[in-house]
Design a protein around this motif. Structure first.
Motif, PDB file in Angstrom:
ATOM      1  N   ALA A   1       0.839  -1.204   0.000  1.00 55.18           N
ATOM      2  CA  ALA A   1       0.000   0.000   0.000  1.00 55.18           C
ATOM      3  C   ALA A   1       0.873   1.253   0.000  1.00 55.18           C
ATOM      4  O   ALA A   1       0.574   2.230  -0.716  1.00 55.18           O
ATOM      5  CB  ALA A   1      -0.932  -0.008   1.196  1.00 55.18           C
ATOM      6  N   TYR A   2       1.942   1.248   0.770  1.00 56.62           N
ATOM      7  CA  TYR A   2       2.834   2.404   0.812  1.00 56.62           C
ATOM      8  C   TYR A   2       3.545   2.596  -0.530  1.00 56.62           C
ATOM      9  O   TYR A   2       3.694   3.729  -1.015  1.00 56.62           O
ATOM     10  CB  TYR A   2       3.854   2.237   1.937  1.00 56.62           C
TER      11      TYR A   2
ATOM     12  N   ARG B   1       1.212   4.185  -2.917  1.00 56.68           N
ATOM     13  CA  ARG B   1       1.048   5.620  -2.650  1.00 56.68           C
ATOM     14  C   ARG B   1       2.231   6.413  -3.200  1.00 56.68           C
ATOM     15  O   ARG B   1       2.058   7.517  -3.698  1.00 56.68           O
ATOM     16  CB  ARG B   1       0.927   5.865  -1.147  1.00 56.68           C
TER      17      ARG B   1
ATOM     18  N   TYR C   1      -0.789   6.180  -6.725  1.00 59.37           N
ATOM     19  CA  TYR C   1      -2.130   5.598  -6.620  1.00 59.37           C
ATOM     20  C   TYR C   1      -2.682   5.845  -5.221  1.00 59.37           C
ATOM     21  O   TYR C   1      -1.962   5.832  -4.237  1.00 59.37           O
ATOM     22  CB  TYR C   1      -2.095   4.083  -6.906  1.00 59.37           C
ATOM     23  N   ASP C   2      -3.993   6.039  -5.146  1.00 57.11           N
ATOM     24  CA  ASP C   2      -4.619   6.286  -3.851  1.00 57.11           C
ATOM     25  C   ASP C   2      -5.855   5.399  -3.676  1.00 57.11           C
ATOM     26  O   ASP C   2      -6.826   5.788  -3.049  1.00 57.11           O
ATOM     27  CB  ASP C   2      -5.010   7.765  -3.738  1.00 57.11           C
ATOM     28  N   ASP C   3      -5.806   4.186  -4.210  1.00 54.78           N
ATOM     29  CA  ASP C   3      -6.961   3.308  -4.172  1.00 54.78           C
ATOM     30  C   ASP C   3      -6.720   2.049  -3.325  1.00 54.78           C
ATOM     31  O   ASP C   3      -7.304   1.010  -3.570  1.00 54.78           O
ATOM     32  CB  ASP C   3      -7.356   2.896  -5.591  1.00 54.78           C
ATOM     33  N   ASP C   4      -5.879   2.154  -2.291  1.00 59.98           N
ATOM     34  CA  ASP C   4      -5.594   0.980  -1.464  1.00 59.98           C
ATOM     35  C   ASP C   4      -6.646   0.840  -0.361  1.00 59.98           C
ATOM     36  O   ASP C   4      -7.525   1.669  -0.197  1.00 59.98           O
ATOM     37  CB  ASP C   4      -4.185   1.079  -0.870  1.00 59.98           C
ATOM     38  N   GLN C   5      -6.543  -0.242   0.381  1.00 62.29           N
ATOM     39  CA  GLN C   5      -7.511  -0.517   1.437  1.00 62.29           C
ATOM     40  C   GLN C   5      -7.254   0.284   2.706  1.00 62.29           C
ATOM     41  O   GLN C   5      -8.062   0.254   3.631  1.00 62.29           O
ATOM     42  CB  GLN C   5      -7.507  -2.009   1.767  1.00 62.29           C
TER      43      GLN C   5
ATOM     44  N   GLN D   1      -6.947   3.710   3.053  1.00 56.58           N
ATOM     45  CA  GLN D   1      -7.108   5.126   2.703  1.00 56.58           C
ATOM     46  C   GLN D   1      -7.245   5.996   3.941  1.00 56.58           C
ATOM     47  O   GLN D   1      -6.967   7.192   3.890  1.00 56.58           O
ATOM     48  CB  GLN D   1      -8.318   5.303   1.791  1.00 56.58           C
ATOM     49  N   TYR D   2      -7.678   5.438   5.029  1.00 61.30           N
ATOM     50  CA  TYR D   2      -7.861   6.187   6.267  1.00 61.30           C
ATOM     51  C   TYR D   2      -6.547   6.468   6.989  1.00 61.30           C
ATOM     52  O   TYR D   2      -6.524   7.188   7.968  1.00 61.30           O
ATOM     53  CB  TYR D   2      -8.821   5.450   7.204  1.00 61.30           C
TER      54      TYR D   2
ATOM     55  N   ASP E   1      -2.490   7.839   6.906  1.00 61.83           N
ATOM     56  CA  ASP E   1      -1.542   8.649   6.143  1.00 61.83           C
ATOM     57  C   ASP E   1      -0.238   7.874   5.970  1.00 61.83           C
ATOM     58  O   ASP E   1      -0.092   6.752   6.458  1.00 61.83           O
ATOM     59  CB  ASP E   1      -1.306  10.003   6.825  1.00 61.83           C
ATOM     60  N   ASP E   2       0.732   8.475   5.281  1.00 61.79           N
ATOM     61  CA  ASP E   2       1.967   7.766   4.948  1.00 61.79           C
ATOM     62  C   ASP E   2       2.789   7.390   6.183  1.00 61.79           C
ATOM     63  O   ASP E   2       3.395   6.314   6.234  1.00 61.79           O
ATOM     64  CB  ASP E   2       2.823   8.618   3.995  1.00 61.79           C
TER      65      ASP E   2
END
Length: 168
Positions: free
Chosen positions: A77-78, A81, A85-89, A91-92, A94-95
């Motif tokens: 997911a990181y 990002r 892309y910002d469509d991972d599970q 989303q809530y 931050d990096d």
């Protein structure tokens, strides 16, 4: 020599004889446990220890697998990002939270692997020590018994250990 004297001589002779000691038995048990965990316990005929060995190693391997899976989920997911892309599970999050989650699960994964290795080594040591103790001479001539007696000054119970040695 009378029959009673012969019988007494036989009893004394059997009392002082010891079972044959196999000096290679502990190393065989350790080798068998190193090849397949639990096999050394089977060699020592300690069947009840085999589920404990597999339970300990299996549980730590399960936690290793679970933490590894979660580590890769957060890492992927990181990476997505960073690629834009910002469509991972997640989303809530931050990096910085993704990075902290990666470190958390990586640390737990590594700890689970270390614990698995320790259980594997403990399995080998247990088989070796158990094989050594099976050859240990235990006779009724040496006994250790706990004893509780009352102190005569303040009438409090005292706990002691007595060691008795029979010499005949």
């Amino acid at each position: 020599m009378t029959f009673a004297q012969e019988k007494e001589a036989v009893l004394v002779a059997t009392d002082t004889t010891y079972a044959e000691i196999d000096p290679l038995a502990p190393s065989k048990a350790a080798f068998y446990s190193a090849i397949l965990p639990g096999l050394g316990q089977a060699y020592n005929k300690r069947w009840w220890k085999i589920p404990i060995v597999y339970g300990a190693i299996g549980t730590s391997l399960y936690f290793y697998s679970d933490n590894n899976k979660k580590y890769h989920e957060y890492r992927d997911a990181y990476k997505r990002r960073l690629a834009g892309y910002d469509d991972d599970q997640f989303q809530y999050l931050d990096d910085t939270r993704l990075i902290e989650a990666q470190r958390f699960y990586q640390r737990n994964r590594d700890l689970s692997l270390l614990i698995t290795g320790l259980f594997y080594i403990l399995n080998i040591v247990d088989a070796n020590v158990d094989a050594h103790l099976m050859q240990f001479n235990v006779s009724d001539k040496l006994t250790v018994a706990p004893e509780i007696y009352q102190n005569q000054l303040d009438y409090r119970p005292n706990l002691g250990v007595t060691v008795n040695l029979k010499l005949n």
